[in-house]
Write a protein that holds these residues in place. Sequence first.
Motif, mmCIF file in Angstrom:
data_model
loop_
_atom_site.group_PDB
_atom_site.id
_atom_site.type_symbol
_atom_site.label_atom_id
_atom_site.label_comp_id
_atom_site.label_asym_id
_atom_site.label_seq_id
_atom_site.Cartn_x
_atom_site.Cartn_y
_atom_site.Cartn_z
ATOM 1 N N LEU A 91 11.020 -14.289 -31.210
ATOM 2 C CA LEU A 91 11.919 -13.162 -30.953
ATOM 3 C C LEU A 91 11.224 -12.183 -30.012
ATOM 4 C CD1 LEU A 91 14.354 -11.268 -31.468
ATOM 5 C CD2 LEU A 91 13.146 -10.436 -33.495
ATOM 6 N N PHE A 92 11.868 -11.874 -28.884
ATOM 7 C CA PHE A 92 11.330 -10.921 -27.918
ATOM 8 C C PHE A 92 12.081 -9.599 -28.058
ATOM 9 C CE2 PHE A 92 10.076 -14.942 -26.130
ATOM 10 C CZ PHE A 92 8.809 -14.692 -25.614
ATOM 11 N N ILE A 93 11.331 -8.534 -28.283
ATOM 12 C CA ILE A 93 11.892 -7.186 -28.332
ATOM 13 C C ILE A 93 11.425 -6.459 -27.075
ATOM 14 C CG2 ILE A 93 12.075 -5.047 -29.649
ATOM 15 C CD1 ILE A 93 11.273 -6.632 -32.137
ATOM 16 N N VAL A 94 12.333 -6.223 -26.152
ATOM 17 C CA VAL A 94 12.011 -5.585 -24.865
ATOM 18 C C VAL A 94 12.312 -4.099 -24.994
ATOM 19 C CG1 VAL A 94 12.449 -5.576 -22.394
ATOM 20 C CG2 VAL A 94 12.593 -7.723 -23.674
ATOM 21 N N ILE A 95 11.298 -3.277 -24.757
ATOM 22 C CA ILE A 95 11.416 -1.832 -24.996
ATOM 23 C C ILE A 95 11.356 -1.069 -23.680
ATOM 24 C CG2 ILE A 95 10.285 0.175 -26.033
ATOM 25 C CD1 ILE A 95 9.533 -1.528 -28.375
ATOM 26 N N HIS A 126 13.346 -22.190 -25.088
ATOM 27 C CA HIS A 126 14.059 -21.379 -24.097
ATOM 28 C C HIS A 126 15.346 -20.779 -24.649
ATOM 29 C CE1 HIS A 126 11.454 -22.062 -20.626
ATOM 30 N NE2 HIS A 126 11.276 -23.282 -21.108
ATOM 31 N N ASP A 127 15.681 -21.120 -25.879
ATOM 32 C CA ASP A 127 16.807 -20.464 -26.548
ATOM 33 C C ASP A 127 16.329 -19.322 -27.433
ATOM 34 O OD1 ASP A 127 18.702 -22.144 -25.422
ATOM 35 O OD2 ASP A 127 18.457 -23.649 -26.995
ATOM 36 N N SER A 128 15.099 -18.907 -27.275
ATOM 37 C CA SER A 128 14.552 -17.819 -28.090
ATOM 38 C C SER A 128 15.367 -16.549 -27.895
ATOM 39 C CB SER A 128 13.090 -17.565 -27.716
ATOM 40 O OG SER A 128 12.290 -18.680 -28.039
ATOM 41 N N PRO A 129 15.634 -15.820 -28.983
ATOM 42 C CA PRO A 129 16.479 -14.617 -28.871
ATOM 43 C C PRO A 129 15.733 -13.448 -28.233
ATOM 44 C CG PRO A 129 15.709 -14.886 -31.118
ATOM 45 C CD PRO A 129 15.236 -16.095 -30.368
ATOM 46 N N ILE A 130 16.488 -12.581 -27.586
ATOM 47 C CA ILE A 130 15.949 -11.363 -26.968
ATOM 48 C C ILE A 130 16.748 -10.175 -27.479
ATOM 49 C CG2 ILE A 130 15.558 -10.111 -24.809
ATOM 50 C CD1 ILE A 130 15.343 -12.760 -23.370
#
Length: 296
Positions: A91-95, A126-130
């Motif tokens: 899970l990528f959390i972009v801040i 590559h289907d990892s959530p963002i």
Amino acid sequence: MLARRTLGRIASQSTLGAAPAGARNMATLREIELRLKSVRNIEKITKSMKMIASTKLNKAQRAMQAGKQYGIANAEVFENSPAEQSSKRKLFIVISSDKGLCGGIHSSVTKATRRIFAEKDSGLDHDSPIMVIGDKPKAQLARALPKNLTLTFNQIGRDIPTFADAAGVADLIIKSGVKYDSIAIVYNKFVTAISYESAVMEVETEESLKNSPGFKAYEMEDDVTKDLAEFSLANAIYATLVEGHACEQSARRNAMDNASKNALDMIGKLQMQYNRGRQASITNELVDIITGASAL
């Protein structure tokens, strides 16, 4: 003598009957004058915004120093309880934030996220959530990775971020039901007052903490690792939020400073152009007057 007077009258009549020589030049001078006025107004606005950003930067730096302690506490826990790094679905959390006029602060984190997904040998699903905090990076990632966006947040960090903001975000992430094996927070790392860089902070999940050798050595209730994982996520989000906020204020101050300098340069060039045009217009008028006087 008679011929010269006749030619003078003809020249004078043609000059008076034709359009003024400086008519086109006067229109250009009017345009330059209006442009000068607008550029001066822009310079005043950018100068004011720079002063406001400088004041906010001091507050943001103090909050960042306090918030870094939360990140240090997280790093200490994870260092003493290393987990196996075998996860593929991350899970990528972009801040970042909702506001603009702060240089490349938003594109910095989105480029870093796209680079991670573009790496072929990373073993990442590559289907990892963002999940994105901020409208600006959301708009950029919606074009590059639209299928991966699962949750977005806005109106966070309008002022200095608080731990309550981070705890609310962490709670919504946990309750979202999104499946992931590990968490990575992509944020802007504060380097100096004039520079920043994108960075990634790894956060351990409940399962990784439960399976780590450090926690297996002790008998604990199931809720312990669950509560610790939730608190660690809120800690990490808060630490990265305040650091990203400081980077944003620093970038905005530098952007407004550069904009003010560019406006001053443009004002100087336009003023010189206006003076030259005005001087040429006055010279043409004097030539017309002298020519008319000589003809008479």
